[in-house]
Design a protein around this motif. Structure first.
Motif, PDB file in Angstrom:
ATOM      1  N   ASP A 313       0.811  -1.212   0.000  1.00 38.43           N
ATOM      2  CA  ASP A 313       0.000   0.000   0.000  1.00 38.43           C
ATOM      3  C   ASP A 313       0.846   1.263   0.000  1.00 38.43           C
ATOM      4  O   ASP A 313       0.309   2.369   0.117  1.00 38.43           O
ATOM      5  CB  ASP A 313      -0.954   0.006   1.196  1.00 38.43           C
ATOM      6  CG  ASP A 313      -0.207  -0.107   2.527  1.00 38.43           C
ATOM      7  OD1 ASP A 313       1.040  -0.204   2.510  1.00 38.43           O
ATOM      8  OD2 ASP A 313      -0.877  -0.099   3.583  1.00 38.43           O
ATOM      9  N   GLU A 315       2.539   4.248  -1.438  1.00 39.27           N
ATOM     10  CA  GLU A 315       2.245   5.016  -2.643  1.00 39.27           C
ATOM     11  C   GLU A 315       3.458   5.138  -3.552  1.00 39.27           C
ATOM     12  O   GLU A 315       3.347   5.007  -4.781  1.00 39.27           O
ATOM     13  CB  GLU A 315       1.733   6.405  -2.252  1.00 39.27           C
ATOM     14  CG  GLU A 315       1.293   7.247  -3.432  1.00 39.27           C
ATOM     15  CD  GLU A 315       0.725   8.586  -3.007  1.00 39.27           C
ATOM     16  OE1 GLU A 315       0.447   9.423  -3.880  1.00 39.27           O
ATOM     17  OE2 GLU A 315       0.565   8.789  -1.782  1.00 39.27           O
ATOM     18  N   ASN A 319       3.497   3.706  -7.343  1.00 37.74           N
ATOM     19  CA  ASN A 319       3.727   4.665  -8.430  1.00 37.74           C
ATOM     20  C   ASN A 319       4.981   4.309  -9.218  1.00 37.74           C
ATOM     21  O   ASN A 319       5.018   4.445 -10.448  1.00 37.74           O
ATOM     22  CB  ASN A 319       3.849   6.079  -7.869  1.00 37.74           C
ATOM     23  CG  ASN A 319       2.521   6.607  -7.364  1.00 37.74           C
ATOM     24  OD1 ASN A 319       1.459   6.100  -7.736  1.00 37.74           O
ATOM     25  ND2 ASN A 319       2.567   7.614  -6.511  1.00 37.74           N
ATOM     26  N   ARG A 387      -5.607  -4.042  -5.186  1.00 39.79           N
ATOM     27  CA  ARG A 387      -6.637  -3.044  -5.493  1.00 39.79           C
ATOM     28  C   ARG A 387      -6.087  -1.629  -5.389  1.00 39.79           C
ATOM     29  O   ARG A 387      -6.618  -0.712  -6.023  1.00 39.79           O
ATOM     30  CB  ARG A 387      -7.829  -3.206  -4.550  1.00 39.79           C
ATOM     31  CG  ARG A 387      -8.611  -4.490  -4.744  1.00 39.79           C
ATOM     32  CD  ARG A 387     -10.003  -4.350  -4.202  1.00 39.79           C
ATOM     33  NE  ARG A 387     -10.760  -3.335  -4.926  1.00 39.79           N
ATOM     34  CZ  ARG A 387     -11.950  -2.893  -4.545  1.00 39.79           C
ATOM     35  NH1 ARG A 387     -12.509  -3.376  -3.448  1.00 39.79           N
ATOM     36  NH2 ARG A 387     -12.577  -1.976  -5.242  1.00 39.79           N
ATOM     37  N   ASN A 388      -5.046  -1.463  -4.591  1.00 41.33           N
ATOM     38  CA  ASN A 388      -4.460  -0.130  -4.475  1.00 41.33           C
ATOM     39  C   ASN A 388      -3.797   0.313  -5.777  1.00 41.33           C
ATOM     40  O   ASN A 388      -3.629   1.511  -6.013  1.00 41.33           O
ATOM     41  CB  ASN A 388      -3.421  -0.109  -3.346  1.00 41.33           C
ATOM     42  CG  ASN A 388      -4.028  -0.400  -1.994  1.00 41.33           C
ATOM     43  OD1 ASN A 388      -5.104   0.088  -1.668  1.00 41.33           O
ATOM     44  ND2 ASN A 388      -3.359  -1.224  -1.200  1.00 41.33           N
ATOM     45  N   THR A 391      -5.532   2.783  -8.489  1.00 43.93           N
ATOM     46  CA  THR A 391      -5.390   4.242  -8.464  1.00 43.93           C
ATOM     47  C   THR A 391      -4.243   4.705  -9.342  1.00 43.93           C
ATOM     48  O   THR A 391      -4.277   5.822  -9.871  1.00 43.93           O
ATOM     49  CB  THR A 391      -5.154   4.716  -7.020  1.00 43.93           C
ATOM     50  OG1 THR A 391      -3.934   4.142  -6.520  1.00 43.93           O
ATOM     51  CG2 THR A 391      -6.297   4.294  -6.114  1.00 43.93           C
ATOM     52  N   ALA A 394      -5.012   5.630 -13.098  1.00 43.70           N
ATOM     53  CA  ALA A 394      -5.713   6.868 -13.445  1.00 43.70           C
ATOM     54  C   ALA A 394      -4.935   8.123 -13.120  1.00 43.70           C
ATOM     55  O   ALA A 394      -5.422   9.228 -13.379  1.00 43.70           O
ATOM     56  CB  ALA A 394      -7.052   6.911 -12.713  1.00 43.70           C
ATOM     57  N   GLN A 395      -3.759   8.010 -12.554  1.00 42.82           N
ATOM     58  CA  GLN A 395      -3.012   9.204 -12.154  1.00 42.82           C
ATOM     59  C   GLN A 395      -2.523   9.958 -13.383  1.00 42.82           C
ATOM     60  O   GLN A 395      -1.683   9.479 -14.140  1.00 42.82           O
ATOM     61  CB  GLN A 395      -1.835   8.813 -11.262  1.00 42.82           C
ATOM     62  CG  GLN A 395      -2.261   8.385  -9.878  1.00 42.82           C
ATOM     63  CD  GLN A 395      -1.089   8.150  -8.963  1.00 42.82           C
ATOM     64  OE1 GLN A 395       0.056   8.240  -9.388  1.00 42.82           O
ATOM     65  NE2 GLN A 395      -1.357   7.830  -7.715  1.00 42.82           N
ATOM     66  N   ASN A 443      -1.809   8.899 -18.783  1.00 42.77           N
ATOM     67  CA  ASN A 443      -1.706   8.037 -17.611  1.00 42.77           C
ATOM     68  C   ASN A 443      -1.430   6.616 -18.079  1.00 42.77           C
ATOM     69  O   ASN A 443      -1.376   6.334 -19.280  1.00 42.77           O
ATOM     70  CB  ASN A 443      -2.959   8.107 -16.732  1.00 42.77           C
ATOM     71  CG  ASN A 443      -4.231   7.782 -17.494  1.00 42.77           C
ATOM     72  OD1 ASN A 443      -4.254   6.882 -18.328  1.00 42.77           O
ATOM     73  ND2 ASN A 443      -5.294   8.512 -17.203  1.00 42.77           N
ATOM     74  N   TYR A 483     -13.825   0.906  -8.354  1.00 38.38           N
ATOM     75  CA  TYR A 483     -13.103   2.176  -8.406  1.00 38.38           C
ATOM     76  C   TYR A 483     -12.619   2.470  -9.817  1.00 38.38           C
ATOM     77  O   TYR A 483     -12.655   3.620 -10.273  1.00 38.38           O
ATOM     78  CB  TYR A 483     -11.921   2.142  -7.442  1.00 38.38           C
ATOM     79  CG  TYR A 483     -11.132   3.432  -7.440  1.00 38.38           C
ATOM     80  CD1 TYR A 483     -11.594   4.541  -6.740  1.00 38.38           C
ATOM     81  CD2 TYR A 483      -9.953   3.550  -8.156  1.00 38.38           C
ATOM     82  CE1 TYR A 483     -10.897   5.734  -6.754  1.00 38.38           C
ATOM     83  CE2 TYR A 483      -9.240   4.739  -8.174  1.00 38.38           C
ATOM     84  CZ  TYR A 483      -9.711   5.828  -7.472  1.00 38.38           C
ATOM     85  OH  TYR A 483      -9.018   7.012  -7.494  1.00 38.38           O
ATOM     86  N   ALA A 484     -12.168   1.441 -10.518  1.00 36.51           N
ATOM     87  CA  ALA A 484     -11.722   1.642 -11.898  1.00 36.51           C
ATOM     88  C   ALA A 484     -12.867   2.155 -12.762  1.00 36.51           C
ATOM     89  O   ALA A 484     -12.687   3.070 -13.587  1.00 36.51           O
ATOM     90  CB  ALA A 484     -11.165   0.335 -12.459  1.00 36.51           C
ATOM     91  N   PHE A 487     -13.505   6.020 -12.261  1.00 44.35           N
ATOM     92  CA  PHE A 487     -12.722   7.011 -13.004  1.00 44.35           C
ATOM     93  C   PHE A 487     -12.826   6.800 -14.519  1.00 44.35           C
ATOM     94  O   PHE A 487     -12.607   7.724 -15.290  1.00 44.35           O
ATOM     95  CB  PHE A 487     -11.255   7.036 -12.547  1.00 44.35           C
ATOM     96  CG  PHE A 487     -10.421   5.856 -12.933  1.00 44.35           C
ATOM     97  CD1 PHE A 487      -9.973   5.667 -14.230  1.00 44.35           C
ATOM     98  CD2 PHE A 487     -10.011   4.933 -11.972  1.00 44.35           C
ATOM     99  CE1 PHE A 487      -9.177   4.594 -14.575  1.00 44.35           C
ATOM    100  CE2 PHE A 487      -9.213   3.851 -12.305  1.00 44.35           C
ATOM    101  CZ  PHE A 487      -8.799   3.682 -13.626  1.00 44.35           C
TER     102      PHE A 487
END
Length: 766
Positions: A313, A315, A319, A387-388, A391, A394-395, A443, A483-484, A487
């Motif tokens: 988790d 970030e 990333n 699942r994290n 995100t 979509a960044q 992205n 969540y996907a 966005f």
């Protein structure tokens, strides 16, 4: 005071006494060096005092006072009697046991003794152990000299270093240069493998940290330029892997990985990805390694790497992983675009402009080459397990030009297929590669969609078919995620996505600059429509079509559930689905010999049923709902032919009776619409004396007759079976991972050509 002459007995006795005390002194020095071996003292005295003749007095026994342990040694004039034998002091020889040795041999042994003290340690045998014979001295024991009556065996220094590795303490703790020195010495394969073989499982686990260190330093040494270190490291690595594998044959295989590199190395990969400098240098390799470890025997036992990846988790780590994947995919996209422009600007392009576009597909096939499946597998595992990571897809960030950093020129290597080699260090930078010249933001999902549009153009061979399948599996996982979808359908996140389209004779290439900015789900639907239209061929990819329709269905289910009214040109999707039904019917005989086409036909019909039943909740405007009815009425002949085909097969006792019956029941509402509106449209044309109605006139009739239409409510249209890898996809991923592993080994980037040549030469050494 007159000294005795050299020939007198007194003088000789003095020499004997001097020799005795010198030996005692040397023994004391030896004990301070952590050794009680007296061989060095014996040889030293024999060499320097062996020329004297024993006197009568020297034949008398000289008793050494008893030491603290209550035992003493008796020395005779003929030599020193020890528990290892007698060293004679007579003229011209030194007696060791029963062997008579010449002075030259004495000096040679003494020099060897002195040299041996610098290269190896003297290891003392326990009292009572018999001297080893020549046949008992094995090479795997690492002995420089076998033991004898007065000499203890000497071990090679590399063997002693191996012994330190097999201790519980870190060998480099007392010797900081331990690992540097290890690979400069010739490897003793027999001893190392024998040492591993002699340990049981519990003993091996106690030294796991040292085994991990040995494995790690072997890998590091392989990257050095010194050929001796490379060869020794490679030999050591082979012996280590072979030895550990022999001890863990019956286990799941994770014990082998844990013993060699440790499960905690997965966390090391994460740290590499979260740190920009290390990510630029090792990010690609770390991502590929992580993907392979996650897939290692994942269906046979509990894979700890799956657990570790699923709970990440941090970030920065996520990333970093997303950035490495995006840049690798972008590099492939850029290479493809360069190849495409090269073909379009060449002689062949000028020729096709003159004679037509009949050869366009053949020319395009040359561009569609092998893909980077390793990085695609890493993206799948990240999306599927964590699942994290959703995100990260979509960044958004502003697109910038490729920032390159000076790198040393790479050696010339054989050409490899496009996308099979990792991107160079200038690609793994802190910024995103430019996707399109006109796009302001990008992205990871945009990069992946563009990559998929390239991969899915050509699925004629098995390798490309698998690449397209993996892309559709990733899109399936994305379409199922709440969540996907959020966005994907967000009106505030609009992008201009330039998908690659397969050149076809009946359509012109779309102008890139005319693409509107839309939610990302529109790009996903465009990709699915493009696939449906361009793959109706003899080698029909049934599995890919099923997955494509499933992606569309899952997106519609989200829109119906959340009442998202997407402004999309739905007519393109409806037209593509109807054309697919026409293709299935026209090739019924050929396709039924290989596939169950009724499964696909049922999915297509149910998509129309979902629009008919729930379209008023997610279609953007009432006119969009009217256009749906217009398309069904306009293409009624296709639906009538489908009904006739499935009715024929469902009434006959055959293989496809049950599957065809399901399609027959699913067509009930579509046939109701056709049977309700067709008579009214014909009546309207007859009353107004119009031979062929326009679209607006048909829509007018449709709007006027909604109230009298009766439809049947069908259950389960907005339900679907969630994706599961465990059973259905196990065989596919096993084959894929095997192919990726082979490809990674084939395309390893060596630091220097000399190292590559060296390793190839070493592979032939017996």
């Amino acid at each position: 005071m007159q000294l005795p002459s050299s020939g007198s007995n007194v003088f000789k006795k003095c020499i004997c006494i001097t020799r005795l005390y010198l030996k005692k002194l040397l023994l004391q020095l030896a004990s301070r060096r952590h050794s009680t071996d007296s061989s060095f003292a014996n040889v030293f005295l024999a060499v320097h005092f062996g020329s004297c003749s024993p006197c009568d007095a020297c034949w008398e026994p000289w008793s050494e006072p008893a030491s603290g342990n209550g035992r003493g040694r008796t020395y005779h004039a003929a030599g020193f009697r020890t528990r290892r034998g007698t060293v004679g002091l007579g003229e011209g020889s030194v007696e060791v046991g029963s062997a008579s040795v010449s002075p030259e041999e004495r000096r040679r042994r003494w020099r060897r003794e002195r040299a041996g003290l610098g290269a190896a340690r003297v290891v003392e045998e326990e009292p009572g152990v018999d001297s080893l014979t020549m046949a008992q001295v094995e090479k795997r024991g690492g002995l420089l000299r076998k033991s004898s009556a007065s000499k203890k065996p000497l071990k090679e220094k590399v063997v002693l270093m191996y012994d330190e590795i097999f201790m519980t303490e870190d060998p480099s703790k007392c010797s900081p240069r331990f690992w540097e020195e290890l690979f400069l010495m010739k490897v003793n394969l027999e001893y190392l493998e024998g040492k591993l073989e002699s340990l049981d499982g519990e003993e091996l686990m106690k030294i796991k940290d040292n085994i991990n260190c040995l494995f790690q330093h072997c890998i590091q040494a392989l990257g050095e330029e010194h050929p001796i270190r490379v060869v020794n490291a490679l030999q050591t690595l082979c012996a280590l892997i072979r030895g550990v594998h022999q001890k863990n044959k019956s286990t799941s295989g994770f014990d082998i990985i844990n013993m060699l590199m440790g499960f905690d190395k997965a966390e090391l990969c994460m740290k590499i990805l979260s740190h920009p400098p290390s990510r630029r240098e090792h990010g690609y390799d770390a991502v590929v390694l992580l993907a392979l470890l996650v897939n290692y025997r994942k269906y046979e036992s509990v894979n700890p790497y799956i657990v570790k990846l699923s709970i990440v988790d941090d970030e920065a780590t996520l990333n970093g992983m997303g950035l490495v994947i995006a840049q690798a995919l972008s590099e492939y996209n850029r290479q493809y675009k360069d190849k495409e422009e090269e073909h379009q600007s060449g002689f062949f392009s000028a020729l096709t402009n003159m004679v037509g576009s009949m050869f366009i597909a053949d020319a395009h096939e040359k561009i569609s080459v092998q893909t980077n499946e390793a990085i695609l597998l890493a993206l799948y595992e990240a999306v599927h397990l964590n699942r994290n990571f959703i995100t990260v897809l979509a960044q958004s960030h502003p697109e910038m030009g490729l920032v390159t950093t000076p790198v040393s020129p790479a050696p010339t290597t054989p050409a490899t297929p496009l996308g099979t080699t990792p991107p160079s260090s200038d690609v793994i930078s802190s910024v995103e590669l430019p996707l399109d010249a006109d796009v302001q933001t990008s992205n990871l999902l945009i990069t992946f969609l563009k990559y998929s549009s390239i991969v899915m153009q050509d699925t004629k061979d098995e390798h490309r078919l698998h690449s397209g399948k993996l892309c559709l599996i990733i899109l399936t996982c994305i379409a199922e995620d709440q969540y996907a979808n959020a966005f994907l359908h967000d009106d505030n996140m609009n992008f201009r996505v330039n998908l690659h389209r397969m050149p076809m004779r009946h359509r012109k290439k779309a102008a890139d600059k005319n693409l509107p900015c839309r939610p990302l789900v529109c790009a996903v639907l465009d990709l699915m429509v493009e696939f449906i239209v361009t793959h109706m061929m003899k080698e029909f990819p049934m599995d890919l079509y099923v997955r494509c329709i499933q992606v569309v269905h899952k997106l519609l289910c989200y829109q119906k559930k959340c009442r998202v009214r997407l402004h999309y040109t739905w007519r393109e999707l409806w037209s593509a689905l109807i054309n697919l039904l026409k293709f299935l019917m026209s090739n019924e005989t050929v396709l039924l010999a290989k596939h169950n086409i009724f499964t696909l036909a049922l999915m297509i019909v149910n998509l129309f049923n979902m629009f008919i039943t729930y379209g008023d909740t997610f279609l953007p405007t009432p006119s969009s709902y009217d256009e749906l009815y217009y398309e069904i009425i306009r293409m009624h002949q296709s639906f009538d032919n489908l009904y006739s085909m499935v009715l024929r097969l469902s009434t006959n006792a055959g293989q496809w009776k049950e599957a065809a019956s399901k399609v027959t029941h699913a067509l009930v509402n579509i046939r109701a619409i056709i049977n309700h509106f067709n008579p009214k449209i014909e009546s309207y044309a007859a009353v107004n004396h119009i031979s062929q109605l326009s679209e607006e006139q048909v829509l007018e009739v449709v709007r006027a007759n909604y109230d009298t239409l009766t439809l049947k409510l069908q259950d389960g249209l907005d339900q679907y079976e969630r994706y599961s890898e465990q059973h259905k996809e196990a065989a596919f991923f096993k084959e894929l991972v095997r192919s990726i592993s082979t490809n990674v080994r084939r395309n390893l980037a060596f630091h220097t050509l000399s190292q590559e040549v060296l390793l190839k030469e070493f592979s032939t050494i017996s």
